[in-house]
Design an enzyme around this catalytic site. Structure first.
Site, short mmCIF file in Angstrom:
data_model
loop_
_atom_site.label_atom_id
_atom_site.label_comp_id
_atom_site.label_asym_id
_atom_site.label_seq_id
_atom_site.Cartn_x
_atom_site.Cartn_y
_atom_site.Cartn_z
N GLU A 176 -9.70 5.41 5.54
CA GLU A 176 -9.73 6.28 4.37
C GLU A 176 -11.15 6.40 3.80
O GLU A 176 -11.34 6.60 2.61
CB GLU A 176 -8.76 5.74 3.30
CG GLU A 176 -7.34 5.55 3.80
CD GLU A 176 -6.68 6.83 4.28
OE1 GLU A 176 -6.90 7.89 3.65
OE2 GLU A 176 -5.96 6.80 5.29
N VAL A 195 0.86 -1.18 0.00
CA VAL A 195 0.00 0.00 0.00
C VAL A 195 0.90 1.23 0.00
O VAL A 195 1.87 1.30 0.76
CB VAL A 195 -0.92 0.01 1.24
CG1 VAL A 195 -1.72 1.31 1.31
CG2 VAL A 195 -1.85 -1.19 1.25
N PHE A 196 0.56 2.22 -0.84
CA PHE A 196 1.34 3.46 -0.93
C PHE A 196 0.71 4.55 -0.08
O PHE A 196 -0.48 4.85 -0.21
CB PHE A 196 1.43 3.93 -2.38
CG PHE A 196 2.23 5.18 -2.57
CD1 PHE A 196 3.61 5.17 -2.36
CD2 PHE A 196 1.64 6.36 -2.97
CE1 PHE A 196 4.36 6.33 -2.54
CE2 PHE A 196 2.38 7.52 -3.16
CZ PHE A 196 3.75 7.50 -2.94
N GLY A 197 1.51 5.15 0.79
CA GLY A 197 1.06 6.26 1.62
C GLY A 197 1.70 7.55 1.15
O GLY A 197 2.91 7.61 0.98
N TYR A 198 0.88 8.58 0.97
CA TYR A 198 1.38 9.88 0.52
C TYR A 198 0.88 11.02 1.40
O TYR A 198 1.25 12.17 1.21
CB TYR A 198 0.99 10.14 -0.94
CG TYR A 198 -0.51 10.12 -1.16
CD1 TYR A 198 -1.27 11.27 -1.02
CD2 TYR A 198 -1.16 8.93 -1.49
CE1 TYR A 198 -2.64 11.24 -1.20
CE2 TYR A 198 -2.53 8.89 -1.68
CZ TYR A 198 -3.27 10.05 -1.53
OH TYR A 198 -4.63 10.02 -1.71
#
EC number: 4.3.2.7
Length: 178
Positions: free
Chosen positions: A83, A3-6
């Site tokens: 989210e 999972v990409f967190g930004y």
């Protein structure tokens, strides 16, 4: 599953993970265009949090997290709840900062312009004022902005995220003027 967190997933990691890597995705830019009525604001007075907007040639630095084997669905269910404010998922290619690691697919949460909490673009001064004044169940909106800016600066000193750092400067000026 990675999972990409930004946004807050960079600095508020409240889920189990097996590994993490700093890197970036392409063709997007990070923007404070997503409203938050459940974390950094309230209904009628939303805060602003980041989402990604399509931007050919753009890139966004962040952190990819490998979810623990056997717990992927459990963690994804938690992240879906966290989210929940108008985000959907898609898959993109992640490019690790360490170029000896090959790019790979990651799950990305993104608040699209058709979700009910999407606020969209506005003059930076207006966004800064909204962030300065907003607070919600997870705390002040200024904390979100400052934690994100500090984290990006520490992880990737070479990242010149003009939108993020310009907002940080404007909000700090408001704090000092108070």
């Amino acid at each position: 599953m990675w999972v990409f967190g930004y946004g807050s997933l960079i600095w508020k990691v409240d889920f189990p993970y097996q590994d993490k890597l700093v890197g970036y995705i392409t063709n997007y830019s990070r923007r404070f265009w997503q409203g938050s009525t459940d974390h950094r604001g309230v209904p009628g007075k939303p805060g602003r949090v980041v989402t990604l907007v399509e931007d050919p040639g753009g890139s966004v630095w962040g952190v990819a997290y490998k979810l623990p084997v056997g717990k992927e669905e459990e963690v994804k269910t938690y992240l879906d709840f966290r989210e929940k404010g108008g985000y959907r998922t898609t898959t993109v290619i992640f490019y690790p900062k360490d170029s000896t690691t090959k790019p790979f697919s990651v799950l990305l949460y993104i608040g699209t312009c058709d979700n009910p909490n999407y606020l969209g673009p506005a003059p930076l001064e207006d966004i800064a004022e909204q962030i300065f004044n907003a607070a919600g169940p997870s705390g002040r909106n200024t904390e979100y902005l400052f934690e994100l800016a500090d984290s990006v600066r520490k992880l990737v000193p070479e990242d010149a995220d003009e939108h993020l750092f310009s907002l940080e400067k404007l909000v700090k000026e408001r704090l000092e003027g108070k």
